[in-house]
Design a protein around this motif. Structure first.
Motif, PDB file in Angstrom:
ATOM      1  N   ILE A  25      31.718  54.574 101.000  1.00 54.80           N
ATOM      2  CA  ILE A  25      32.048  54.618 102.431  1.00 54.80           C
ATOM      3  C   ILE A  25      32.400  53.198 102.852  1.00 54.80           C
ATOM      4  O   ILE A  25      31.582  52.283 102.721  1.00 54.80           O
ATOM      5  CB  ILE A  25      30.859  55.110 103.278  1.00 54.80           C
ATOM      6  N   ASN A  44      32.616  50.015 104.792  1.00 55.25           N
ATOM      7  CA  ASN A  44      31.632  49.537 105.766  1.00 55.25           C
ATOM      8  C   ASN A  44      31.983  48.131 106.238  1.00 55.25           C
ATOM      9  O   ASN A  44      31.740  47.154 105.546  1.00 55.25           O
ATOM     10  CB  ASN A  44      30.246  49.536 105.106  1.00 55.25           C
ATOM     11  N   ILE A  90      28.503  55.435 110.413  1.00 50.27           N
ATOM     12  CA  ILE A  90      28.259  55.641 108.985  1.00 50.27           C
ATOM     13  C   ILE A  90      27.079  56.570 108.716  1.00 50.27           C
ATOM     14  O   ILE A  90      27.123  57.398 107.818  1.00 50.27           O
ATOM     15  CB  ILE A  90      28.097  54.265 108.296  1.00 50.27           C
ATOM     16  N   LYS A  91      26.042  56.477 109.554  1.00 54.88           N
ATOM     17  CA  LYS A  91      24.876  57.358 109.360  1.00 54.88           C
ATOM     18  C   LYS A  91      25.270  58.828 109.424  1.00 54.88           C
ATOM     19  O   LYS A  91      24.748  59.653 108.666  1.00 54.88           O
ATOM     20  CB  LYS A  91      23.805  57.073 110.422  1.00 54.88           C
ATOM     21  N   GLU A 147      26.978  59.710 106.186  1.00 53.10           N
ATOM     22  CA  GLU A 147      25.969  59.808 105.118  1.00 53.10           C
ATOM     23  C   GLU A 147      25.186  61.120 105.222  1.00 53.10           C
ATOM     24  O   GLU A 147      24.863  61.737 104.213  1.00 53.10           O
ATOM     25  CB  GLU A 147      24.993  58.623 105.197  1.00 53.10           C
ATOM     26  N   ARG A 148      24.890  61.495 106.455  1.00 57.50           N
ATOM     27  CA  ARG A 148      24.148  62.748 106.672  1.00 57.50           C
ATOM     28  C   ARG A 148      24.922  63.939 106.089  1.00 57.50           C
ATOM     29  O   ARG A 148      24.347  64.789 105.418  1.00 57.50           O
ATOM     30  CB  ARG A 148      23.938  62.931 108.179  1.00 57.50           C
ATOM     31  N   SER A 198      24.847  63.807 102.291  1.00 62.33           N
ATOM     32  CA  SER A 198      23.547  64.060 101.670  1.00 62.33           C
ATOM     33  C   SER A 198      23.285  65.554 101.471  1.00 62.33           C
ATOM     34  O   SER A 198      22.320  65.928 100.819  1.00 62.33           O
ATOM     35  CB  SER A 198      22.429  63.413 102.479  1.00 62.33           C
ATOM     36  N   PHE A 208      26.177  58.361  96.882  1.00 66.40           N
ATOM     37  CA  PHE A 208      27.126  57.616  97.710  1.00 66.40           C
ATOM     38  C   PHE A 208      26.621  56.211  97.961  1.00 66.40           C
ATOM     39  O   PHE A 208      25.427  55.937  97.839  1.00 66.40           O
ATOM     40  CB  PHE A 208      27.414  58.330  99.036  1.00 66.40           C
ATOM     41  N   GLN A 209      27.543  55.307  98.266  1.00 71.50           N
ATOM     42  CA  GLN A 209      27.181  53.908  98.532  1.00 71.50           C
ATOM     43  C   GLN A 209      28.172  53.290  99.500  1.00 71.50           C
ATOM     44  O   GLN A 209      29.260  53.843  99.727  1.00 71.50           O
ATOM     45  CB  GLN A 209      27.168  53.121  97.225  1.00 71.50           C
ATOM     46  N   LEU A 210      27.787  52.169 100.078  1.00 72.59           N
ATOM     47  CA  LEU A 210      28.686  51.498 101.010  1.00 72.59           C
ATOM     48  C   LEU A 210      29.624  50.573 100.248  1.00 72.59           C
ATOM     49  O   LEU A 210      29.269  50.026  99.203  1.00 72.59           O
ATOM     50  CB  LEU A 210      27.883  50.697 102.040  1.00 72.59           C
ATOM     51  N   GLU A 233      32.242  65.060 110.124  1.00 75.97           N
ATOM     52  CA  GLU A 233      30.780  64.886 110.121  1.00 75.97           C
ATOM     53  C   GLU A 233      30.143  65.288 111.451  1.00 75.97           C
ATOM     54  O   GLU A 233      28.920  65.362 111.558  1.00 75.97           O
ATOM     55  CB  GLU A 233      30.416  63.433 109.766  1.00 75.97           C
ATOM     56  N   LYS A 245      19.667  62.266 111.921  1.00 71.72           N
ATOM     57  CA  LYS A 245      19.558  62.912 110.602  1.00 71.72           C
ATOM     58  C   LYS A 245      19.613  64.426 110.665  1.00 71.72           C
ATOM     59  O   LYS A 245      19.996  65.079 109.706  1.00 71.72           O
ATOM     60  CB  LYS A 245      18.221  62.518 109.960  1.00 71.72           C
TER      61      LYS A 245
END
Lengths: 203, 241
Positions: free
Chosen positions: A7, A9, A15-16, A19-20, A23, A29-31, A187, B71
């Motif tokens: 992702i 960054n 970004i959260k 990521e959600r 997941s 995954f990584q930044l 997202e 979340k």
């Protein structure tokens, strides 16, 4: 090969939330904020929630223009909202700005030919259109979440879906080679959005 | 209800979802995480998390709470209350916000709105107006309605648009926690002077009131009391009107 999603960054974006969504899939995954981070990545996400000028200046400052363009040539990319816009030749946001020029065309305010339309456009809207492209047909006629003041105006014809806003049609999504570019935010689009991620991760 | 947003507004004080009447007499309602999950499952369009004391008591932001709420959602999270600087905004976005809402800090320094917009884009910056009628004119307040700023509502609407906000959230203090919405004439005037997204909050307790706000050209409503205390249900709001 195990899927490892990067992702982009650069101190912008939501970004959260990206990521959600990621997941919920059996992947890692990584930044990504430097060229070396692209090495182990199978898929790249360019998130939204930013301004064109800020993100392009960060990409230039970190000498990431060429690495990102090279990645896009060979591997799958999901470009969200502003992420989609920076793939275009140029934008009018905060003055004239150059983009990555992968898509030919420009990014302009959504009310450019339509002074009565409210800027920004925010909300869950239907994406419409038919295409020979089977993937696009599957993603069509569903609601996705939009939040944007600018829109993409391609000069070339790309496989795409549209959406209506203030009685005008705008580009909602483009699928071209290994790129999936969405003006909306998968997202933030409930289950329909997760289907976009699912399709992208299987690319 | 095409592209009209129904937004539960969660006022939070030290980890508790709370609700007051006219922004006073706060009582505990429950856990903000649980309520946000419930509302997101019931098809809310967005969640508005409003930390009502972060600014007033100058507390460090409860980023863990935002993280927890984010979340569990699959819709956007607006975070407001206590966004006092660009660096707070950056932290809040990093921890799960999809848009921020600013009030008190913008009243001190309107250019903060542009600073945030320059990085995150105008569509990601909202301003909350805490509106109160005094004699014959309307003014905007800071710190959850506690602090009078002697700023005229319509002057302020002009200023915040000049500084690049993408959305104006109007909360009418006198209607907060009550039943019944603000005066229609003032709402019409606000819509007339606003070229960005416009949300209404304060006193919504009937489905017809949502219809009315929509007919005035607003883009969405923030609802708290009626949803928290089950006077209205999200899945019973007719989206087709």
């Amino acid at each position: 090969m195990k899927k490892n999603v990067g992702i982009l960054n650069f101190n912008y974006g939501n970004i959260k939330s990206v990521e959600r969504s990621l997941s919920t899939f059996p992947i890692s995954f990584q930044l990504v904020s430097a060229k070396k981070d692209l090495k182990d990545i199978t898929h790249l996400i360019i998130p939204g929630v930013g301004s064109f000028k800020h993100v392009m200046s960060q990409i230039k400052e970190k000498s990431m223009t060429k690495p990102i363009k090279d990645f896009i040539l060979h591997k799958p990319v999901l470009a969200i909202c502003l992420g989609m816009q920076i793939l275009f030749t140029k934008s009018e946001e905060f003055g004239n700005q150059k983009g990555l020029d992968i898509f030919k065309g420009s990014v302009k305010k959504i009310n450019v030919n339509n002074p009565n339309c409210l800027v920004p456009n925010i909300g869950h809207l239907n994406v419409i259109g038919k295409s020979k492209n089977k993937i696009l047909n599957k993603l069509s006629n569903k609601k996705y979440y939009f939040a944007h003041s600018y829109s993409c105006f391609p000069k070339k014809k790309y496989d795409h879906l549209s959406f209506d806003y203030s009685k005008k049609k705008y580009i909602g999504l483009i699928q071209h080679k290994k790129i999936l570019a969405t003006q909306f935010h998968p997202e933030l689009s409930r289950k329909n959005g997760l289907d976009i991620y699912k399709w992208f991760l299987n690319f | 209800m095409k592209n009209f947003r129904i937004i539960p507004r969660l006022e939070v004080k030290t980890k508790h979802l709370i609700k007051g009447i006219q922004m006073e007499g706060l009582r505990k309602v429950g856990c903000p995480v649980e309520f946000s999950i419930k509302y997101s499952k019931e098809k809310a369009d967005e969640i508005f998390y409003d930390d009502i004391v972060a600014s007033l008591y100058d507390r460090p932001y409860d980023l863990k709470m935002i993280n927890k709420i984010s979340k569990n959602l699959d819709i956007p999270l607006i975070v407001g209350g206590g966004i006092k600087s660009l660096s707070t905004a950056i932290e809040v976005f990093k921890n799960g916000a999809d848009r921020v809402s600013v009030n008190s800090a913008a009243l001190l320094k309107p250019s903060l709105l542009r600073e945030i917009a320059k990085i995150f884009g105008s569509q990601s910056v909202a301003v909350q107006l805490q509106i109160k009628k005094l004699n014959e004119s309307y003014e905007v307040f800071a710190e959850s309605g506690r602090e009078r700023k002697n700023i005229d509502l319509f002057d302020w609407i002009k200023i915040v648009q000049k500084f690049g906000v993408g959305e104006i959230i109007c909360i009418f203090i006198d209607r907060d926690g009550m039943e019944g919405v603000a005066d229609i004439e003032i709402l019409k005037k606000i819509r007339n002077q606003t070229k960005v997204q416009l949300l209404y909050g304060g006193g919504i307790s009937k489905y017809d009131e949502i219809k009315l706000i929509k007919s005035l050209g607003f883009n969405g409503v923030c609802i708290s009391t009626s949803l928290h205390f089950n006077k209205m249900k999200l899945n019973e709001i007719n989206r087709d009107i």
